[in-house]
Scaffold this motif. Structure first.
Motif, PDB file in Angstrom:
ATOM      1  N   UNK A 191       4.653  -6.897  -6.938  1.00 30.39           N
ATOM      2  CA  UNK A 191       3.766  -7.007  -7.050  1.00 30.39           C
ATOM      3  C   UNK A 191       2.972  -8.414  -6.841  1.00 30.39           C
ATOM      4  N   UNK A 192       3.608  -8.981  -6.188  1.00 27.59           N
ATOM      5  CA  UNK A 192       3.489 -10.152  -5.241  1.00 27.59           C
ATOM      6  C   UNK A 192       3.063  -9.668  -3.907  1.00 27.59           C
ATOM      7  N   UNK A 193       4.206  -8.899  -3.585  1.00 26.36           N
ATOM      8  CA  UNK A 193       4.103  -8.948  -1.923  1.00 26.36           C
ATOM      9  C   UNK A 193       4.125  -7.818  -1.224  1.00 26.36           C
ATOM     10  N   UNK A 194       3.170  -7.129  -2.792  1.00 26.92           N
ATOM     11  CA  UNK A 194       2.563  -5.665  -2.678  1.00 26.92           C
ATOM     12  C   UNK A 194       1.986  -5.161  -2.351  1.00 26.92           C
ATOM     13  N   UNK A 195       0.603  -4.427  -1.981  1.00 27.26           N
ATOM     14  CA  UNK A 195      -0.786  -4.384  -2.210  1.00 27.26           C
ATOM     15  C   UNK A 195      -0.773  -4.373  -3.465  1.00 27.26           C
ATOM     16  N   UNK A 196      -1.621  -4.005  -4.415  1.00 26.17           N
ATOM     17  CA  UNK A 196      -1.648  -4.130  -5.821  1.00 26.17           C
ATOM     18  C   UNK A 196      -1.936  -1.949  -5.846  1.00 26.17           C
ATOM     19  N   UNK A 197      -2.015  -1.602  -4.909  1.00 15.87           N
ATOM     20  CA  UNK A 197      -2.727   0.135  -5.185  1.00 15.87           C
ATOM     21  C   UNK A 197      -0.876   0.460  -5.084  1.00 15.87           C
ATOM     22  N   UNK A 198      -0.212  -0.399  -4.063  1.00 13.98           N
ATOM     23  CA  UNK A 198       1.134   0.118  -3.617  1.00 13.98           C
ATOM     24  C   UNK A 198       1.875  -0.587  -4.925  1.00 13.98           C
ATOM     25  N   UNK A 199       2.062  -1.594  -5.167  1.00 13.81           N
ATOM     26  CA  UNK A 199       2.784  -2.253  -6.195  1.00 13.81           C
ATOM     27  C   UNK A 199       3.142  -1.593  -7.553  1.00 13.81           C
ATOM     28  N   UNK A 200       1.101  -0.759  -8.308  1.00  7.30           N
ATOM     29  CA  UNK A 200       1.463  -0.287  -9.324  1.00  7.30           C
ATOM     30  C   UNK A 200       1.462   0.962  -9.447  1.00  7.30           C
ATOM     31  N   UNK A 201       2.148   2.335  -8.413  1.00  7.15           N
ATOM     32  CA  UNK A 201       2.465   3.057  -7.894  1.00  7.15           C
ATOM     33  C   UNK A 201       3.954   3.473  -8.834  1.00  7.15           C
ATOM     34  N   UNK A 202       3.316   4.486  -9.270  1.00  7.71           N
ATOM     35  CA  UNK A 202       4.840   5.233 -10.397  1.00  7.71           C
ATOM     36  C   UNK A 202       5.789   5.101  -9.581  1.00  7.71           C
ATOM     37  N   UNK A 203       6.018   5.484  -8.718  1.00  7.39           N
ATOM     38  CA  UNK A 203       6.922   6.016  -7.635  1.00  7.39           C
ATOM     39  C   UNK A 203       8.475   4.397  -7.941  1.00  7.39           C
ATOM     40  N   UNK A 204       7.455   3.274  -7.547  1.00 10.07           N
ATOM     41  CA  UNK A 204       7.937   1.592  -7.746  1.00 10.07           C
ATOM     42  C   UNK A 204       8.367   1.440  -8.993  1.00 10.07           C
TER      43      UNK A 204
END
Ligand code: HEM
Length: 454
Positions: A191-204
């Motif tokens: 969540x810190x190093x990736x932008x929020x929409x990417x960090x909160x994706x189910x894939x991650x």
């Protein structure tokens, strides 16, 4: 050597290689410590961009000291901890200002030297029980065993209501808590190093992080509920939390106590287990150091507590592990008002990064910095270094509250292992650092052999 500059604008140069929209996020997410190491040569304070958000990186001991100590009141904890808050609540590691001051005052008694000394018996019991179960020649997954042991030790010493019986019970509880913790810490890092929409994706695996956080909360809630039903002062951390203080005569509510447990688990389990893993890795490569530590531990008089005074070489060894293998590579602060640091004007809301790992590898203060050498601390002690140069436990009002507790635990565990066993690497297995929330070894299989009879 750092380039010094004079004008405010030049003092915080932007690091080249900024991508449109993403800024330096790709470098930070992919190269991690190497990226932070590479920006050191560009100035005492430099600017990178996480997306469009400017972030100032502190590269000199003076800048780190100024932010953590001299002007600490003008800073809060920043982005990393905003990301952590939904996972672990608003305990001592995430809270700010007056709430933080109150929490710190309330928890401090649990970390007084006498309180820690009283835990040494329990710590030793847990380490001895687990280490005694190893068999000669057995290959032990040291990273996993340390994680289990140190999480179990934290739970058993700080939150005594949860103490299950025997080594197996402690190890199992340690494992359950540790697994959830590792997952939550990975979520905070992503969540810190990736932008929020990417960090909160189910894939991650965002849902996995959330459910690990919920499971951890449930364990902590149970612990608080059990302790509440037993009003006796057990002398453990939960008793300390429930006791009133002049600023808070009713003591903490259940939710506040739960959040403090989560903060302490988050701060105190993987940090010690990762440091011990690196310590064992170094011992595996350096039998002469293992011999020296064993001899020092054998000479410790019965009943003497393991400390820097009683085990000076082992303590120096651990300080060197904390220098070269510092697990905290990325810590953050945020300016809560406009502030000037080393000639650089930082606006209100400016995010700052400092990395103990890169600070600890500065050849100006640590000659031949990649060489592991516990005796460097005899030639130049911590007091001889400029403040801010060696910061394994940070400094100032947010300094690690568990520093003595951690050093004691680690001395106890090393003594238990080295008194019985010679830990050695397994041929053909290369140990690599993995940089996530902390820097840990990818795996650490080690073969334990008994010492030959003297
Ligand atoms: C080798 C082990 C450890 C290391 C390297 C370590 C390092 C640190 C560092 C660098 C910080 C400051 C973080 C920042 O600047 O944002 C910190 C804070 C903290 N640590 Fe530790 N720590 C260790 C073990 C422990 C243990 C065993 C405990 C508790 C039992 C603990 C409890 C805390 C707490 C509560 C804070 C937050 C203090 C505050 O904000 O007032 N730590 N630690």
């Amino acid at each position: 050597m750092l380039m010094r500059s004079t004008t405010a604008e030049a003092a915080a140069p932007v690091v080249p290689g900024r991508f449109p929209l993403l800024g330096h996020l790709p470098q930070l997410a992919v190269r991690r410590v190497d990226f932070l190491q590479s920006v050191r040569a560009r100035g005492e304070i430099v600017r990178i961009f996480l997306g469009n958000r400017p972030v100032f990186v502190l590269n000199s001991p003076a800048a780190v000291h100024d932010v953590l100590v001299t002007q600490s009141r003008k800073f809060g904890k920043g982005l990393l901890f905003d990301v952590a808050r939904p996972f672990i609540g608003n305990g001592i590691i995430t809270s700010e200002r007056e709430v933080h001051r109150r929490q710190r005052r309330a928890l401090q008694p649990a970390f007084h030297r006498d309180g820690i000394a009283a835990c040494v018996g329990t710590m030793t019991g847990i380490a001895e029980e687990q280490v005694a179960a190893w068999r000669p020649g057995e290959v032990i997954a040291m990273d996993l065993v340390m994680r289990r042991m140190m999480t179990g030790m934290l739970v058993a010493t700080l939150f005594s209501t949860e103490r299950p019986d025997g080594a197996v019970g402690v190890a199992e509880l340690g494992e359950r808590v540790a697994e959830h913790l590792t997952t939550v810490m990975r979520g905070v890092f992503v969540g810190t190093v990736l932008p929020a929409p990417i960090a909160s994706s189910p894939v991650l695996g965002h849902r996995t992080y959330l459910s690990a956080a919920a499971a951890l909360r449930e364990l902590a809630d149970t612990s608080v509920r059990q302790a509440r039903q037993d009003p006796a002062d057990r002398g453990d951390l939960l008793s300390v939390m429930f006791a009133g203080t002049p600023g808070n005569p009713r003591g903490m509510t259940d939710t506040e106590a739960r959040d403090e447990l989560l903060s302490l688990l988050m701060a105190g389990a993987e940090t010690t287990s990762t440091t011990l893993s690196w310590a064992l890795h170094e011992l595996g490569r350096r039998p002469e150091i293992t011999e020296r530590i064993r001899a020092e531990c054998a000479a410790l008089p019965a009943g003497a507590l393991p400390s820097a005074a009683t085990l000076p070489y082992t303590d120096r060894f651990l300080r060197e592990v904390l220098r070269l293998h510092q697990p905290n590579w990325l810590l953050m602060r945020r300016a809560s008002e406009p502030v000037r640091v080393r000639g650089v004007e930082l606006p209100r809301g400016a995010e700052l990064i400092y990395s103990a790992v890169t600070m600890h590898r500065d050849p100006a203060y640590f000659p031949d910095p990649l060489r592991f050498d516990p005796d460097r601390w005899l030639r130049r002690t911590e007091k001889d270094l400029p403040p801010g140069a060696y910061v394994p436990f940070a400094l100032g009002n947010r300094k690690c509250i568990g520093d003595h507790f951690a050093m004691t635990e680690m001395l106890v565990v090393l003594r238990s292992i080295v008194s019985r066993w010679r830990p050695r690497p397994v041929a053909g297995r290369r140990i690599r650092p993995v940089v996530q929330a902390l820097i840990r070894p990818n795996a650490l299989p080690m073969r334990v052999s008994p010492w030959p009879a003297r």
